[in-house]
Design an enzyme around this catalytic site. Sequence first.
Site, PDB file in Angstrom:
ATOM      1  N   HIS A  50     -18.415  -3.427   2.594  1.00 34.87           N
ATOM      2  CA  HIS A  50     -17.739  -4.348   3.495  1.00 34.87           C
ATOM      3  C   HIS A  50     -18.345  -4.203   4.895  1.00 34.87           C
ATOM      4  O   HIS A  50     -19.119  -3.274   5.155  1.00 34.87           O
ATOM      5  CB  HIS A  50     -16.228  -4.061   3.533  1.00 34.87           C
ATOM      6  CG  HIS A  50     -15.901  -2.679   4.009  1.00 34.87           C
ATOM      7  ND1 HIS A  50     -15.550  -1.663   3.159  1.00 34.87           N
ATOM      8  CD2 HIS A  50     -15.903  -2.140   5.242  1.00 34.87           C
ATOM      9  CE1 HIS A  50     -15.327  -0.562   3.851  1.00 34.87           C
ATOM     10  NE2 HIS A  50     -15.550  -0.823   5.128  1.00 34.87           N
TER      11      HIS A  50
HETATM   12  C1  T46 Z   1     -15.052   2.053   6.293  1.00 32.67           C
HETATM   13  C2  T46 Z   1     -15.528   3.065   5.336  1.00 32.67           C
HETATM   14  C3  T46 Z   1     -16.527   4.001   5.941  1.00 32.67           C
HETATM   15  C4  T46 Z   1      -5.420   2.378   4.552  1.00 32.67           C
HETATM   16  O1  T46 Z   1      -4.276   2.073   4.183  1.00 32.67           O
HETATM   17  N1  T46 Z   1      -5.628   2.830   5.829  1.00 32.67           N
HETATM   18  C5  T46 Z   1      -6.851   3.173   6.289  1.00 32.67           C
HETATM   19  O2  T46 Z   1      -6.979   3.585   7.460  1.00 32.67           O
HETATM   20  C6  T46 Z   1      -7.977   3.034   5.402  1.00 32.67           C
HETATM   21  C7  T46 Z   1      -9.363   3.394   5.887  1.00 32.67           C
HETATM   22  C8  T46 Z   1      -7.757   2.547   4.146  1.00 32.67           C
HETATM   23  N2  T46 Z   1      -6.501   2.232   3.724  1.00 32.67           N
HETATM   24  C9  T46 Z   1      -6.297   1.764   2.359  1.00 32.67           C
HETATM   25  C10 T46 Z   1      -6.916   0.406   2.060  1.00 32.67           C
HETATM   26  C11 T46 Z   1      -7.260   0.504   0.599  1.00 32.67           C
HETATM   27  O3  T46 Z   1      -6.151   0.120  -0.189  1.00 32.67           O
HETATM   28  O4  T46 Z   1      -6.937   2.683   1.476  1.00 32.67           O
HETATM   29  C12 T46 Z   1      -7.522   1.992   0.390  1.00 32.67           C
HETATM   30  C13 T46 Z   1      -8.998   2.336   0.283  1.00 32.67           C
HETATM   31  O5  T46 Z   1      -9.691   1.730   1.393  1.00 32.67           O
HETATM   32  P1  T46 Z   1     -11.157   1.140   1.232  1.00 32.67           P
HETATM   33  O6  T46 Z   1     -11.347   0.611  -0.143  1.00 32.67           O
HETATM   34  O7  T46 Z   1     -11.396   0.179   2.357  1.00 32.67           O
HETATM   35  O8  T46 Z   1     -12.068   2.454   1.421  1.00 32.67           O
HETATM   36  P2  T46 Z   1     -13.624   2.573   1.588  1.00 32.67           P
HETATM   37  O9  T46 Z   1     -13.971   3.988   1.348  1.00 32.67           O
HETATM   38  O10 T46 Z   1     -14.332   1.547   0.782  1.00 32.67           O
HETATM   39  O11 T46 Z   1     -13.896   2.218   3.130  1.00 32.67           O
HETATM   40  C14 T46 Z   1     -13.427   3.064   4.159  1.00 32.67           C
HETATM   41  C15 T46 Z   1     -12.770   2.252   5.279  1.00 32.67           C
HETATM   42  O12 T46 Z   1     -11.765   1.380   4.719  1.00 32.67           O
HETATM   43  C16 T46 Z   1     -13.753   1.407   6.042  1.00 32.67           C
HETATM   44  O13 T46 Z   1     -13.166   0.953   7.241  1.00 32.67           O
HETATM   45  O14 T46 Z   1     -15.778   1.635   7.188  1.00 32.67           O
HETATM   46  O15 T46 Z   1     -14.493   3.819   4.709  1.00 32.67           O
END
Ligand code: T46
Length: 133
Positions: A50
């Site tokens: 993303h």
């Molecule tokens: C990024 C990379 C480096 C939350 O509720 N609060 C939060 O602060 C975050 C970061 C995530 N979430 C929830 C949203 C999703 O349901 O946790 C779940 C997993 O998040 P996501 O799939 O976006 O995780 P990554 O590892 O793909 O990405 C993360 C960050 O979301 C993003 O901002 O830059 O790490």
Amino acid sequence: MTSFSLIDFPIIGDERGSLIALETQSIIPFDVKRIYYIFDTKPGVSRGFHAHRNLKQVMVCVSGKCRILLDDGKSKVNLWLDSPSKALLIEGLIWREMHDFSPDCVLVVMASEHYDESDYIRNYSDFEGIVHG
Ligand code: T46
């Protein structure tokens, strides 16, 4: 505007070992509103895929390592975060992916904003459309 750069965190070392202290506006170039960390990543799993519309982040592996792919829509760069003193600042419209997590990887991320799903661009075609206007 350069959208990403590496930051060398200064290590305060003595005979006991090492310490790193992070202060906003000096070492971290924004006020930190949120900290999260990614750990216990299962083998073969990649994350990210993303971009963000309006978010600054500094990320560092305080343990282990992972490979970060950064894509500004024109070119792609791969780099390893593999030291507690080697951090990555991302502050522009950059597609990011995280790959090759070591079993002991703890990836700490400091962010300039609270969590906001509407700030995410999770579809690569949408990202390309925004970048290329
Ligand atoms: C990024 C990379 C480096 C939350 O509720 N609060 C939060 O602060 C975050 C970061 C995530 N979430 C929830 C949203 C999703 O349901 O946790 C779940 C997993 O998040 P996501 O799939 O976006 O995780 P990554 O590892 O793909 O990405 C993360 C960050 O979301 C993003 O901002 O830059 O790490």
